[in-house]
Design an enzyme around this catalytic site. Structure first.
Site, mmCIF file in Angstrom:
data_model
loop_
_atom_site.group_PDB
_atom_site.id
_atom_site.type_symbol
_atom_site.label_atom_id
_atom_site.label_comp_id
_atom_site.label_asym_id
_atom_site.label_seq_id
_atom_site.Cartn_x
_atom_site.Cartn_y
_atom_site.Cartn_z
ATOM 1 N N GLU A 216 0.886 -1.221 0.010
ATOM 2 C CA GLU A 216 0.024 -0.168 0.145
ATOM 3 C C GLU A 216 0.828 1.346 -0.072
ATOM 4 O OE1 GLU A 216 -3.047 0.253 3.278
ATOM 5 O OE2 GLU A 216 -4.516 0.417 1.575
ATOM 6 N N HIS B 299 8.330 -26.586 1.306
ATOM 7 C CA HIS B 299 7.619 -27.664 0.735
ATOM 8 C C HIS B 299 6.312 -27.164 -0.166
ATOM 9 C CE1 HIS B 299 9.356 -31.127 3.055
ATOM 10 N NE2 HIS B 299 9.879 -29.959 3.796
ATOM 11 N N LYS C 241 -14.042 2.065 -3.135
ATOM 12 C CA LYS C 241 -14.821 2.474 -1.914
ATOM 13 C C LYS C 241 -16.098 2.976 -2.623
ATOM 14 C CE LYS C 241 -11.506 2.602 1.874
ATOM 15 N NZ LYS C 241 -10.984 3.579 2.737
#
Lengths: 430, 430
Positions: free
Chosen positions: A271, A292, A403
């Site tokens: 950000e 792994h 938003k």
């Protein structure tokens, strides 16, 4: 805390930094440090985060937590920077007091957290600077309802951390709740060492004074040369490797207690630096588990990444029992931490051998002081990198479009972004 | 399950697929499908994974679990593919029975898991194909010791899943433990729908027959054209976007229950395709939480990624209470899932508007059938992508160097890789 950049300087690493590049980088660091020191001195927006170890008032936080210090659990209601710093701290150094987090709006998850909690013994910490964050306030309304259903007076069990005005501030004042201030000059992702991160820390028994002291030692370590400052060395090397092609930065702690830290780092890095077509993609990993899972790619895939390996120098002892199973005899009597450290060193060498640049960060042990230092140093590294990229580290403008679209879709008000959502191009395969 | 690739075809997406590219891609898919179908018909190594919905014997698994079905908790001791598939299933659709996982060798973590468990009520599932995996066997030796300390006979509470020979197989035979076979032709990361993933699923009350039926519906959906097959469409689009510069693939489910799924996907994708200098870097994210963390980077950062957005079409209802707090009135009476879906659509449109390619995967609801289908389809997508890259999807040779180094460091035997570790180049900044 110390950082070892030896494996980023390899002649055959791709990308890799040559020694002369380090020298020019060091000159850029000196300039950036001056800008940062100036920002700190003026307590400018964002740079103020690096003053938190001095400006945060631990006594005020302890006072607001008051009776809640003995709670059996704490629930954080917040999202992004309002939750990640707190989760990082309590996971790494909490005393085992449960820390629940409502940082999403998934009905199944919210319902299961609400069902798991005994609200008579739970402290609720609701965090939103604006006091209007839709996800946080939606959850908070549900929490209040669940408390009422349990016969608990929500005003008795709630601490609010918010800005100096807004609905949450008004609510706290109306009901005389303990209320703390989100520090004004500090973006959420830099707020771990403030009221935002430290309330749940207090309730889960963390030594917040030691956390802040660790931060202070980071502040004291800032200096004009990357060769004297681990935080700047990290930020500068990451930036320079990115310029040479390491578009991904894998953050791989070898400590389960730092799993949330890797998430916190991912927000900080993404950000702050993801701007103007630039910015490394942070990739969270966990040693040894992800050897792994991811190591095949890191070693044999594209040369577009660096790996950050992180570990404490000392761990709690835990001895593997002796065994008569022949193939496993070599493990008997070994400390489990030695196995983890062998994996760490093997992975580090394996990456180096394949020419994948990597950096080692070490600290003494996973305690409050080291964690405060680690958080501080990563923030300083990020701010330094932001100066080198030339981006505005402390804003997040690209989040706003979405938003506005979401608010429009939810009917808060009409927005043209919400209209754009309905124009989606569809090509569905069933 | 369906997949919508509309937002990967945008004219102004970078990278973005043009319609004519889709046509040539479809021809490549037809060839790859033939190879895959052939591999499945011969039950060849790796391709055999796509036959698991037929070859896995749910009755045998239920029989081995026997009395353990009523356990209060299950502990998986395994690492990588021996743990992630199981964790994915129990997190998404388990009935709430606790599933602990020891998939690391961190002393603090192992100690805290051992301390949390009541072994008289816990089923222990130890998983290692070779029976010699150092991390797994170290933990298992510690688990046996902890059981003894609790006065529990470990042979009464342990199920073993392993290959047809090796120390774990011998141990199981000596002590007459319930023992299941890791299917021979199936790499760990493809083993979720086998004994490996399904034992903890049974103990946590999952409908494993429905999981396998979901897998079967995936198998039936495989067809020579990407336009008729969601799994192939996903694999082909991801491959083609990578060829055009999308080196990172962000897997972002909008469902908390799929957080482990994103990790499982990361292993599947990284370890299968990360070869010969190729392979996308899988990045785990979670909607809506990570909108407040990563979205800034995805929207405004480098054009080197694609985003995969995943959601169920239906969720449990949970209504946000009405409120008299003025700024929040619009939320009152809304379903929390609607908020999450609004965020999903807003993020998707926000990425498209910025020219960041994204793909939407939807399934009916988060249940056993859908999850089985999802796991199967992602495996098929991965195998298809492997054919298009031309890599050996089913091996992981780059992990071996580090394993030999670690074994050398731990004194199992002398290895030259362990020697290389001690030659590390150091440049420490303190």
């Amino acid at each position: 805390m110390n950082i070892d950049i030896g494996n980023a300087l390899l002649d055959d690493a791709t990308p890799g930094l040559r020694t002369d590049r380090l020298e020019t980088l060091d000159e850029q660091v000196a300039d950036a440090h001056e800008r940062i020191a100036d920002g700190r001195a003026r307590d400018e927006f964002g740079y103020a985060a690096l003053n938190l170890p001095e400006t945060t008032d631990p006594d005020g936080i302890r006072e607001a937590c008051g009776d809640f210090e003995d709670s059996e659990a704490v629930l954080t209601v917040g999202i992004g920077g309002s939750a990640l710093g707190a989760a990082t701290i309590t996971e790494a150094i909490g005393d085992g007091t449960a820390h629940y987090v409502l940082d999403n709006v998934d009905p199944a998850q919210t319902e299961s957290v609400l069902a798991a909690l005994d609200f008579t013994e739970t402290a609720v910490h609701v965090v939103s600077r604006s006091g209007t964050t839709a996800e946080t306030l939606s959850n908070f309304l549900l929490v209040r309802e669940a408390m009422a259903d349990d016969g608990v007076d929500w005003t008795e069990r709630t601490i609010v951390t918010t800005g100096d005005s807004g609905p949450l501030r008004s609510l706290a004042e109306t009901h005389n709740l303990p209320v703390l201030e989100v520090p004004a000059g500090v973006p959420g992702r830099f707020s771990a060492l403030s009221t935002v991160g430290l309330v749940p820390a207090v309730i889960t028994g963390c030594d917040i004074e030691a956390l802040l002291a660790g931060g202070k030692s980071g502040a004291e370590s800032l200096s004009p040369s990357l060769f004297d400052c681990p935080a700047y060395a990290y930020g500068a090397v990451a930036y320079a490797l990115d310029q040479q092609g390491a578009g991904a930065n894998v953050m791989m702690p070898y400590a389960e207690g730092l799993e949330a830290f890797a998430e916190w780092f991912a927000q900080l890095w993404a950000e702050s630096l993801g701007k103007a077509g630039m910015g490394q993609t942070p990739v969270r990993a966990l040693g040894a588990t992800d050897q792994h899972s991811q190591l095949q790619l890191y070693r044999a895939g594209p040369r577009d990444k660096m790996v950050t390996l992180l570990r404490p120098a000392r761990r709690e002892p835990l001895t593997i029992p002796e065994t008569d199973i022949e193939a496993l005899e070599y493990l008997g009597g070994t400390d489990l931490g030695e196995v983890l450290d062998a994996e760490f060193e093997a992975t580090e060498a394996s990456l180096a051998e394949a020419g994948c640049p990597n950096v080692r960060i070490e600290f003494d042990r996973l305690d409050a002081h080291s964690l405060g230092r680690l958080l501080y140093d990563m923030e300083a590294a990020c701010i330094l990198a932001g100066e080198l990229y030339g981006v505005d580290t402390f804003t997040q403008p690209a989040v706003e479009w979405g938003k506005r679209a979401a608010r429009g879709l939810l009917g808060a008000k009409e927005t043209e972004e919400a209209q754009a959502v309905t124009n989606k191009r569809t090509r569905r395969i069933e």
